[in-house]
Design an enzyme around this catalytic site. Structure first.
Site, short mmCIF file in Angstrom:
data_model
loop_
_atom_site.label_atom_id
_atom_site.label_comp_id
_atom_site.label_asym_id
_atom_site.label_seq_id
_atom_site.Cartn_x
_atom_site.Cartn_y
_atom_site.Cartn_z
N PHE A 143 42.98 45.70 32.83
CA PHE A 143 44.22 45.30 33.51
C PHE A 143 44.14 45.54 35.02
O PHE A 143 45.17 45.57 35.70
CB PHE A 143 45.40 46.09 32.94
CG PHE A 143 45.67 45.81 31.48
CD1 PHE A 143 46.34 44.66 31.09
CD2 PHE A 143 45.24 46.69 30.50
CE1 PHE A 143 46.59 44.38 29.75
CE2 PHE A 143 45.47 46.42 29.14
CZ PHE A 143 46.14 45.27 28.77
N GLY A 248 46.73 32.08 42.55
CA GLY A 248 45.37 31.54 42.44
C GLY A 248 44.50 32.61 41.81
O GLY A 248 44.97 33.37 40.96
N CYS A 251 41.94 34.95 37.50
CA CYS A 251 42.51 35.35 36.20
C CYS A 251 43.73 34.53 35.79
O CYS A 251 43.70 33.84 34.77
CB CYS A 251 42.87 36.83 36.22
SG CYS A 251 41.40 37.87 36.28
N1 LIG Z 1 38.85 40.12 38.21
C1 LIG Z 1 39.87 40.71 37.65
O1 LIG Z 1 40.81 41.15 38.33
C2 LIG Z 1 39.95 40.87 36.15
C3 LIG Z 1 40.92 41.71 35.61
C4 LIG Z 1 40.98 41.86 34.23
C5 LIG Z 1 40.12 41.16 33.41
N2 LIG Z 1 39.20 40.31 33.96
C6 LIG Z 1 38.31 39.61 33.04
O2 LIG Z 1 37.05 40.28 33.06
C7 LIG Z 1 35.97 39.35 32.98
C8 LIG Z 1 35.09 39.48 34.21
O3 LIG Z 1 35.85 39.18 35.34
P1 LIG Z 1 35.29 39.41 36.82
O4 LIG Z 1 36.38 38.99 37.74
O5 LIG Z 1 34.72 40.77 36.92
O6 LIG Z 1 34.11 38.32 36.85
P2 LIG Z 1 32.99 38.09 37.96
O7 LIG Z 1 32.72 36.64 37.95
O8 LIG Z 1 33.37 38.79 39.21
O9 LIG Z 1 31.72 38.87 37.35
C9 LIG Z 1 31.08 38.47 36.19
C10 LIG Z 1 29.60 38.83 36.30
O10 LIG Z 1 28.97 38.56 35.04
C11 LIG Z 1 27.65 38.10 35.33
N3 LIG Z 1 27.12 37.42 34.13
C12 LIG Z 1 27.46 36.20 33.63
N4 LIG Z 1 26.77 35.96 32.49
C13 LIG Z 1 25.99 37.04 32.29
C14 LIG Z 1 25.06 37.39 31.27
N5 LIG Z 1 24.81 36.59 30.23
N6 LIG Z 1 24.41 38.57 31.36
C15 LIG Z 1 24.64 39.40 32.41
N7 LIG Z 1 25.52 39.14 33.39
C16 LIG Z 1 26.19 37.97 33.33
C17 LIG Z 1 27.84 37.20 36.54
O11 LIG Z 1 26.61 36.99 37.21
C18 LIG Z 1 28.85 38.00 37.36
O12 LIG Z 1 28.20 38.88 38.26
C19 LIG Z 1 36.63 37.99 32.80
O13 LIG Z 1 36.76 37.73 31.44
C20 LIG Z 1 38.00 38.18 33.44
O14 LIG Z 1 38.96 37.30 32.91
C21 LIG Z 1 39.09 40.18 35.31
#
Ligand SMILES: NC(=O)c1ccc[n+]([C@@H]2O[C@H](COP(=O)([O-])OP(=O)(O)OC[C@H]3O[C@@H](n4cnc5c(N)ncnc54)[C@H](O)[C@@H]3O)[C@@H](O)[C@H]2O)c1
Length: 423
Positions: A143, A248, A251
């Site tokens: 979260f 935007g 998420c």
């Molecule tokens: N950003 C936020 O504020 C937030 C908050 C809560 C939940 N989430 C959820 O968490 C997840 C990640 O979000 P994020 O914003 O950190 O994403 P992000 O895009 O910043 O990071 C994801 C990372 O995963 C790596 N990746 C992709 N496929 C891979 C694989 N097969 N093996 C190893 N690494 C791999 C990518 O290279 C990237 O560095 C999403 O599902 C998102 O919805 C994000």
């Protein structure tokens, strides 16, 4: 030793918080450039505190793209991206590949903690495969708020544990014993839905207040007062009621579409979310609509020079995913090339990637431009002299400009400050 896969906002939040709690961490990402940066002490995202924690604990963290280094980890976090498909479904390619690689590479008895946002049903499917491979799975939704990734990871508002196995729950409880916050244990489906319900509710609040703000402009009300009055009601509470040009980022945009799509596919459409999405699409372009009204069409902008203030998706982040400013610029550039961008949070690499002119000094830039389009809360604008705004047209998409500056402008439009005399 814990493993963390996917080193974005969520993954690096997990890495830095567990380093703080004195765990050793193996941190994996498929992006070789990211791994190189992290090894060289460069943080690939813009988040406060995380770099300091990584540097202070560099002897206890290994960065690699190699999943076989996860052998020996008792717990492996899955934090890879789950983006949207064109049809609004969730693109599971990255997480499916990640889960398959984990199941092939880690030791029997390992606990896999899914932190990526996944729709109802996904964890249950992974848990079946994991059981066959002699491993455990829980779903623990994340979260955190971008801009506060470390603080929210180390001190979360709540910890939700979707678990359907006693042994898995025992490992999680031990792992999170140092975290002092409410902990809710539930089944997979409830934990998965709770994450979507939370993000969709916040997004709906934004679309709701935006419609109230648009109406405030019509009736001469001040949305800031309306919002403050609403927030005094404890049943409404504070937060996510800031009017503006919509949401935007990485998420809300995808999570609203995903929940609506799944609910519709399963015959129980959450129609209020569809309206949230539609409203947000309209809200995104209110500044260009106003500009078009002022000039009787964007094709009549002529020599007027435009400064876009704030380019990332929100003020305290450099994240450009679903940037509302960039969506607007794509429309604007069909009519004029007399514009430049200002955003002090963007790094050199981001600026190089974008095919636009950037200004670095806001005060000097404002002197040179006729029209300001404000897309994020760049508060520094209120440190500038009042007279700077005298001949300007300012379209303020975040109600950031102070009233006295707004009143100085030749024309100032804001989102729901309908009582400002010149508006
Ligand atoms: N950003 C936020 O504020 C937030 C908050 C809560 C939940 N989430 C959820 O968490 C997840 C990640 O979000 P994020 O914003 O950190 O994403 P992000 O895009 O910043 O990071 C994801 C990372 O995963 C790596 N990746 C992709 N496929 C891979 C694989 N097969 N093996 C190893 N690494 C791999 C990518 O290279 C990237 O560095 C999403 O599902 C998102 O919805 C994000």
């Amino acid at each position: 030793m814990i493993g963390v896969i996917g080193l974005g906002y969520v993954g690096l939040g997990v890495v830095s918080s567990f380093l703080t709690f004195k765990h050793d961490v193996t941190a994996i990402d498929i992006d070789e450039e990211k791994i190189k940066q992290l090894k060289n002490g460069i943080l690939p995202i813009s988040e406060p505190h995380i770099l300091e924690v990584l540097n202070e604990n560099k002897n206890r963290v290994i960065y690699s793209h190699d999943y076989s280094l996860l052998k020996g980890c008792e717990v492996v976090f899955v934090c890879v991206n789950t983006p949207e498909n064109k049809d609004w479904s969730v693109n599971l390619d990255a997480i499916n590949k990640c889960v398959d690689d984990v199941l092939n590479k880690v030791d029997k008895g390992t606990l896999i903690i899914i932190k990526s946002t996944v729709l109802v049903g996904y964890t249950s499917m992974v848990a079946k495969k994991a059981k066959e491979a002699g491993m455990y799975v829980v779903f623990m939704p994340e979260f955190l708020r971008q801009g506060h990734a470390y603080q929210d990871s180390i001190s979360p508002s709540r910890i939700v544990i979707g678990a359907e196995d006693d042994k898995a729950l025992e490992i999680v409880n031990k792992l999170y014993s140092s975290f002092d916050c409410p902990k809710v244990v539930t089944n997979f489906a409830s934990a998965e839905l709770a994450k979507y319900a939370s993000n969709n509710f916040l997004a709906t609040k934004i679309s709701f207040i935006n419609q109230i703000a648009n109406f405030s402009n019509v009736v001469g009300a001040n949305i800031q007062d309306v919002k403050d009055i609403m927030e005094l009601d404890p049943r409404i509470g504070k937060g996510s009621l800031n009017p503006g040009v919509g949401f935007g980022g990485g998420c809300f945009v995808k999570d609203t579409k995903a929940l609506y799509k799944q609910s519709e596919d399963l015959g129980s459409p959450i129609t209020i979310v569809k309206e949230t999405i539609n409203q947000n699409e309209k809200q995104k372009y209110i500044l260009l609509n106003e500009l078009s009204n002022l000039f009787n069409g964007l094709e009549y902008l002529k020599d007027n020079k435009i400064l876009v203030v704030g380019v990332s998706f929100k003020a305290n982040s450099a994240d450009l995913r679903n940037s509302i400013a960039l969506d607007n610029i794509k429309v604007l550039e069909r009519f004029t090339n007399k514009f430049a961008l200002y955003d002090p949070l963007l790094g050199k690499e981001d600026k190089k990637r974008l095919p636009y002119k950037f200004e670095d000094n806001l005060e000097n830039a404002i002197k040179l431009y006729d029209i300001l389009l404000i897309f994020t809360e760049r508060e520094e604008i209120n440190d500038l002299p009042l007279d700077l705004f005298k001949d300007k047209i300012v379209l303020d998409g975040r109600n950031v400009l102070s009233d006295d500056r707004a009143l100085k402008c030749k024309h100032c439009f804001s989102v729901g400050r309908g009582d400002l005399k010149k508006i």
